[in-house]
Scaffold this active site. Structure first.
Site, PDB file in Angstrom:
ATOM      1  CB  CYS A  17      -0.919   0.014   1.220  1.00 40.77           C
ATOM      2  SG  CYS A  17      -2.134  -1.317   1.257  1.00 40.77           S
TER       3      CYS A  17
ATOM      4  CG  HIS B 189      -1.568   2.943   4.458  1.00 40.54           C
ATOM      5  ND1 HIS B 189      -1.548   1.642   4.001  1.00 40.54           N
ATOM      6  CD2 HIS B 189      -0.852   2.929   5.618  1.00 40.54           C
ATOM      7  CE1 HIS B 189      -0.874   0.880   4.835  1.00 40.54           C
ATOM      8  NE2 HIS B 189      -0.442   1.644   5.833  1.00 40.54           N
TER       9      HIS B 189
END
Length: 536
Positions: A91, A147
């Site tokens: 991610c 994130h």
């Protein structure tokens, strides 16, 4: 694994209406009034970048999947399929490269992901994509998963170029309650509006539906004459596997529960994209919009995803990972400026995408991770004295792909649709037994995209050239940013919310103290020097 992306270039054509009805509430607004606003549309295209989470190569209809994705199939058929397209296998690295156009070896994010308990984020000295587009006159909005760190205010999306932000800061969480635990006693709320917890806007709604509605609201309140950049980063289809019951009804025939839930989540996601396209048409954006749809990394077979027939899974270097063409491509498309001091690793590939011309890129550094578990039998000797093959790295040059170190889980996992056994039971026969002495692989990735035939012993001269290129890249790398867990991150100290905990004034005080200490040391050295001269 080798990922897919859909680019729907929507200049000057309108696609037909999709064959099913919107499942969300009807949107209010006077369409005619919005059309009248389009007296002089912007010459800059609106940019909608849809990033989904953990969707695998085989988890889209046009790749032969049992999962039905009519919207994505239609957009792909009418747009451009980027079938030789890479992101990173995790991610945070993928998102960092999208936001900066730089390899993660140049931002310090080359190891793992940014943890919620770490004092870490996308380095503040890096100029971001929304910052460059905002300079070019774009309104910039983000909805969904960030994130990229949040330990201090300066790391938040609204401090990194976005006019507005609605979404989550962490890598995952409950789709309905928006809570996330990162260990015993480390649980907190993770839904934000701007830089504050979005308690008042939270109705316990499934995040895919909630984020889509927010994106539609942005379109409803934006003047189509002004260029818009909307970054819509869905939480789906990352674990936990949660989905409204009505989507599960479509996949009763799949006995594997993980795969059934995952398929339902993808269908909900496809419907979300459908509703977004309807809103683009309704509010006058559609004919002057570029939509990019991409996964941030490969699928996770243990959580229902499928990358078949490609090798490996999320978090591995088997056909998976590449930086950002998108930063320079989208900034140029938006009539922004690309300064030389940005030190971009990406290229403007719009002509290659839109006109089929030769790509300006010749090689791809997937990654070099110096702190990942070392290959037991890797060595400088195995790397011809050019590279320590114990180090985890992957590089592609032309049709050749080289891997060193420990690339990660390397099975080919066939579709699990027709089995109710867990992957750990190994009901398939594709399990790879590791050769103890193996730390270098070479593949002709064009002839062998499934990475089944290792050619490293047949072409040692190619291996040497690519190891030399790895070493060249490594000389430009900065140290890894992967700090230890910080107890101040505990949501219990922040009103039960995950959010910035690091005090900016503390950092300023530390820098001031460091500066003062250095000055004191310099003065002492000068005094000592004078004393020595007087003695002489």
């Amino acid at each position: 694994m080798f990922l897919f992306s859909v680019l729907a270039s929507l200049f000057a054509f309108t696609s037909p209406t999709w064959g099913y009805q919107m499942s969300w509430e009807n949107w209010n607004g006077n369409l005619q009034n919005r059309v009248n606003e389009l007296d002089k549309p912007t010459t800059q295209p609106h940019i909608i970048f849809i990033l989904v989470d953990d969707q695998g190569f085989r988890d889209v209809g046009y790749h032969g999947s049992e999962i039905k994705t009519p919207t994505l199939d239609r957009l792909a058929a009418q747009g451009v399929k980027l079938e030789n397209y890479y992101v990173q296998p995790l991610c945070s690295p993928s998102r960092s490269q999208l936001m900066t156009g730089r390899y993660q070896i140049h931002t310090g994010l080359q190891h793992s992901v940014i943890r919620p308990t770490q004092a870490n984020c996308l380095p503040l000295e890096n100029v971001t994509l929304p910052q460059k587009l905002r300079q070019a006159g774009y309104a910039t909005h983000m909805v969904g998963k960030w994130h990229l760190g949040f330990y201090k205010r300066g790391c938040m999306p609204t401090q990194r170029g976005f006019d507005t932000f609605f979404g989550s800061l962490l890598g995952s969480g409950d789709y309905y309650s928006h809570y996330k635990c990162d260990g015993p006693g480390m649980c907190g709320y993770d839904l934000y509006e701007g830089e504050e917890a979005a308690w008042e806007q939270d109705r316990g709604q499934y995040s895919t539906l909630m984020f889509t509605q927010k994106a539609v609201d942005i379109l409803a309140h934006h003047n189509p004459q002004k260029p818009l950049f909307l970054y819509l980063a869905f939480q789906a289809v990352h674990s936990p596997l949660q989905v409204p019951a009505r989507y599960l009804e479509r996949y009763k025939s799949i006995p594997n529960l993980h795969r059934r839930k995952y398929a339902a989540m993808v269908s909900c996601l496809d419907e979300a994209v459908h509703n977004l396209t309807l809103a683009l048409k309704r509010y006058g954006f559609y004919d002057n919009t570029v939509i990019v749809y991409s996964s941030d990394n490969g699928g996770q077979p243990m959580a229902g995803g499928s990358n078949w027939p490609l090798r490996g899974s999320k978090a591995t270097y088997w056909e998976g990972g590449h930086p950002g063409h998108w930063f320079p491509t989208l900034v140029s498309l938006g009539e922004g400026t690309l300064d030389e001091d940005l030190n971009l690793d990406g290229y403007d590939v719009w002509e290659a995408i839109s006109e089929g011309r030769q790509s300006p890129r010749h090689d791809i550094l997937h990654n070099i991770d110096p702190i990942y578990t070392k290959a037991k039998n890797g060595s400088w000797k195995a790397g011809y004295g050019l590279w320590n093959t114990a180090i985890r790295a992957a590089l592609r040059v032309g049709h050749w792909k080289l891997l060193t170190g420990v690339p990660g889980y390397s099975d080919w996992v066939p579709p699990q649709t027709f089995s109710n056994l867990l992957l750990t039971n190994r009901w398939h026969n594709e399990y790879v037994r590791w050769d103890q002495g193996k730390s270098v692989w070479l593949f002709n990735i064009i002839a062998d995209p499934y990475e089944r035939v290792d050619l490293s012993l047949h072409y040692p001269h190619i291996v040497k050239k690519m190891l030399m290129r790895l070493a060249q890249y490594n000389r430009t790398a900065i140290p890894v940013r992967y700090p230890a867990k910080d107890s101040r991150s505990n949501p219990n100290f922040n009103g039960g919310v995950w959010g910035p905990w690091y005090k900016e004034e503390e950092e300023d005080d530390r820098e001031t103290n460091l500066l003062t200490n250095n000055l004191v040391k310099k003065r002492r050295k000068k005094k000592a020097k004078k004393k020595r001269k007087l003695k002489d």
